[in-house]
Design a protein around this motif. Structure first.
Motif, PDB file in Angstrom:
ATOM      1  N   THR A 215       0.840  -1.231  -0.137  1.00  0.00           N
ATOM      2  CA  THR A 215       0.120   0.133  -0.011  1.00  0.00           C
ATOM      3  C   THR A 215       0.992   1.123  -0.014  1.00  0.00           C
ATOM      4  O   THR A 215       2.071   1.224   0.508  1.00  0.00           O
ATOM      5  N   LEU A 218      -1.148   7.293   0.762  1.00  0.00           N
ATOM      6  CA  LEU A 218      -1.887   8.456   0.020  1.00  0.00           C
ATOM      7  C   LEU A 218      -2.468   9.406   1.281  1.00  0.00           C
ATOM      8  O   LEU A 218      -3.402   8.576   2.197  1.00  0.00           O
ATOM      9  N   ILE A 237      -3.279  12.073  -5.020  1.00  0.00           N
ATOM     10  CA  ILE A 237      -2.022  11.691  -5.533  1.00  0.00           C
ATOM     11  C   ILE A 237      -0.987  12.597  -5.666  1.00  0.00           C
ATOM     12  O   ILE A 237       0.339  12.443  -5.473  1.00  0.00           O
ATOM     13  N   TYR A 240       0.814  13.420  -2.289  1.00  0.00           N
ATOM     14  CA  TYR A 240       1.768  12.039  -1.960  1.00  0.00           C
ATOM     15  C   TYR A 240       2.898  12.318  -2.904  1.00  0.00           C
ATOM     16  O   TYR A 240       4.094  11.895  -2.271  1.00  0.00           O
ATOM     17  N   ILE A 298       1.694  -0.400  -8.256  1.00  0.00           N
ATOM     18  CA  ILE A 298       1.965  -0.015  -6.993  1.00  0.00           C
ATOM     19  C   ILE A 298       3.243  -0.527  -6.425  1.00  0.00           C
ATOM     20  O   ILE A 298       3.934   0.216  -5.627  1.00  0.00           O
ATOM     21  N   PRO A 303       0.706   5.538  -7.524  1.00  0.00           N
ATOM     22  CA  PRO A 303      -0.854   5.296  -7.856  1.00  0.00           C
ATOM     23  C   PRO A 303      -1.567   5.586  -8.905  1.00  0.00           C
ATOM     24  O   PRO A 303      -0.823   5.979  -9.872  1.00  0.00           O
ATOM     25  N   ALA A 320      -8.538   7.098  -5.820  1.00  0.00           N
ATOM     26  CA  ALA A 320      -7.052   6.874  -5.882  1.00  0.00           C
ATOM     27  C   ALA A 320      -6.850   5.477  -5.763  1.00  0.00           C
ATOM     28  O   ALA A 320      -6.806   5.212  -4.608  1.00  0.00           O
ATOM     29  N   ARG A 322      -4.366   2.879  -4.432  1.00  0.00           N
ATOM     30  CA  ARG A 322      -3.149   3.038  -3.455  1.00  0.00           C
ATOM     31  C   ARG A 322      -2.656   1.960  -3.119  1.00  0.00           C
ATOM     32  O   ARG A 322      -1.576   1.724  -2.270  1.00  0.00           O
ATOM     33  N   VAL A 335      -8.283   1.611  -2.209  1.00  0.00           N
ATOM     34  CA  VAL A 335      -8.252   2.880  -2.646  1.00  0.00           C
ATOM     35  C   VAL A 335      -8.505   4.064  -1.435  1.00  0.00           C
ATOM     36  O   VAL A 335      -9.064   3.852  -0.560  1.00  0.00           O
TER      37      VAL A 335
END
Length: 511
Positions: A215, A218, A237, A240, A298, A303, A320, A322, A335
């Protein structure tokens, strides 16, 4: 959706009927099969949740022991239309820890007829309210003999999909007060919720089988009542990766993003990486995105922006993507969902459908409505505290080895990270500047002059240019003091038994 009249039975009677298989047309073996499927998918989903060290904040849930979770039996979700309950096909399975509902696995009917599973904390508060204050809560069956889930309604939505008080909705449709009285939870008010029709949720097999899971951290963004899911997903996104966060109203209005993918691509370009003129490059990708591509993106620290569409065509929703997790043949994604400003985990069906529900509407990942971030990117953005560059194709793969881009040559590691500085490849040394560009010709590096030919190969020994001879050390400190490949200058050195003089520009005066 099936439309039916409702009747009420007590929570205790219904639980007892479920255990013994009494008074239900819905076959016990079918219910057991659905429960087993829910248990299996819940284990996979919660394994993905467990992957996040910050799962409490990301999923808005309390700290739990993932080895001691329980899965309650399912509730149905209905909508109302002219005093008729309509079964949405949505089933909610409470996930409990220490007598408290901490989240819920939700299953929805997918377009291919199978069930899609997701995990979130959306229903946790309303379920715990029912447990804490049972006198204000009611459960319903559908036509008595047509119940397709264990307990009946937990959430009732009106035709506009706005949440209403479930007990008031149900009571207003009951024929008389006698039926109302039997709806109360009664003596379950003071009982341990873990004793009410639950099964141990064993995540150990999922943990053992989940050899692949990852993961990305985000940040959460919540759209509230405004239709700004795409702008919020982009901002999550963008922050991040670059650390930049824009005012959502400005971002949405400036780029007119609402369900406009060309504009969304332009919006991504508003985020530039720190200390760089490079902005986030993105591309609208056509067709379906296979699980292998999701995993690759990922795994490579980037993402994805995805649009989910309602099966009834009423709405679209951007999230998004993630994270992912795999348990055996089961694949799940995580997500950041702006609808609630939290994380949701979703299991992919065997036919490749990724779907979940929000506020009574079922959404599925829409083919041809995915934005991927390609070309130059900083994988993992600002989360690692150091900067690396990578170059991505439309499948999420990083460039490796030599690659020519924009008329320049770059060298990437086996893991796809752009290399800088001196690199020995095969028999030769090459030098990439701080931007990763391979250098050629004369280069002054750390106070020494070197010559790199048109292929970027560092030269050693005698080198002739424009009628002048130069000598580049064939090895470190040979002759004199200096690194391999560095040019001799301003002195006299003995080479192969002969003394040679060099001026300040490195030209040999007695070749």
């Amino acid at each position: 959706m099936r439309s039916s009249k409702i009747s009420i039975m007590s929570f205790a009677t219904l639980c007892f009927a479920l255990i013994l298989g009494v008074g239900q047309a819905y076959a016990v073996d079918a219910m057991d099969a659905e429960k087993e499927e829910a248990l299996s998918n819940s284990a996979t989903l919660l394994r993905l949740v467990e992957t996040d060290q910050d799962y409490q904040d990301l999923y808005n849930m309390p700290k739990v022991d993932f080895d001691n979770l329980q899965l309650g039996d399912s509730f149905c979700v209905f909508t109302t239309n002219e005093n008729v309950l309509n079964d949405t096909g949505i089933r909610v399975w409470p996930v409990m820890f220490d007598s408290t509902v901490v989240g819920a696995t939700t299953s929805v009917l997918c377009g291919d007829g199978s069930r899609c599973y997701s995990y979130s904390t959306e229903y946790a508060a309303i379920l715990n309210k029912a447990i804490a204050d049972p006198d204000s809560w009611h459960f319903a069956t559908v036509d008595e003999q047509e119940i397709a889930c264990s307990f009946g309604s937990i959430v009732v939505l009106d035709s506009s999909q706005e949440s209403k008080n479930p007990s008031e909705d149900l009571l207003s449709m009951l024929p008389d007060n006698k039926s109302r009285q039997s709806a109360l939870l009664g003596d379950y008010a003071n009982k341990d919720v873990s004793s009410i029709c639950v099964e141990e949720l064993d995540t150990t097999p999922a943990r053992a089988a989940a050899t692949m899971s990852k993961t990305l951290a985000l940040p959460k963004f919540y759209q509230g009542t405004k239709p700004q899911c795409m702008a919020n997903a982009i901002n999550s996104i963008g922050k991040y990766l670059t650390g930049i966060s824009y005012n959502i109203d400005w971002l949405d209005s400036h780029y007119t993003i609402i369900h406009n993918f060309p504009q969304a691509v332009k919006a991504f370009a508003a985020y530039n990486y720190p200390s760089s003129s490079t902005t986030i490059h993105s591309t609208l990708r056509s067709g379906a995105i296979p699980n292998s591509d999701i995993k690759r993106w990922i795994d490579n620290g980037i993402p994805i922006l995805a649009r989910f569409a309602a099966y009834d065509g009423s709405a679209g929703h951007a999230v998004a993507v993630r994270g992912y997790g795999a348990s055996g043949s089961t694949f799940a994604i995580s997500v950041m969902d702006p609808a609630k400003g939290d994380m949701v985990s979703i299991v992919c069906t065997s036919t490749g459908v990724l779907a979940y529900q929000r506020n009574g509407t079922v959404y599925a990942w829409q083919n041809g409505h995915t934005i991927v971030l390609d070309q130059w990117q900083q994988p993992y953005g600002q989360s690692r505290g150091y900067i690396e560059w990578a170059y991505y194709d439309l499948l999420g793969a990083r460039a490796t080895g030599w690659k020519s881009l924009g008329g320049n040559w770059y060298r990437f590691s086996n893991s796809g990270i752009m290399l800088t500085g001196w690199q020995k490849i095969g028999y030769y040394w090459y030098y990439m500047n701080s931007s990763g560009v391979m250098q050629t010709g004369w280069q002054k590096i750390n106070g020494y002059w070197y010559y790199l030919n048109s292929e970027g190969e560092m030269q050693t020994g005698w080198y002739k240019e424009n009628g002048s001879w130069y000598y580049l050390r064939p090895a470190t400190n040979t002759p004199g003091t200096g690194p391999e490949g560095s040019m001799l200058h301003s002195g006299t050195w003995t080479i192969n038994g002969k003394a040679y003089r060099f001026d300040s520009s490195g030209v040999c005066l007695n070749p």
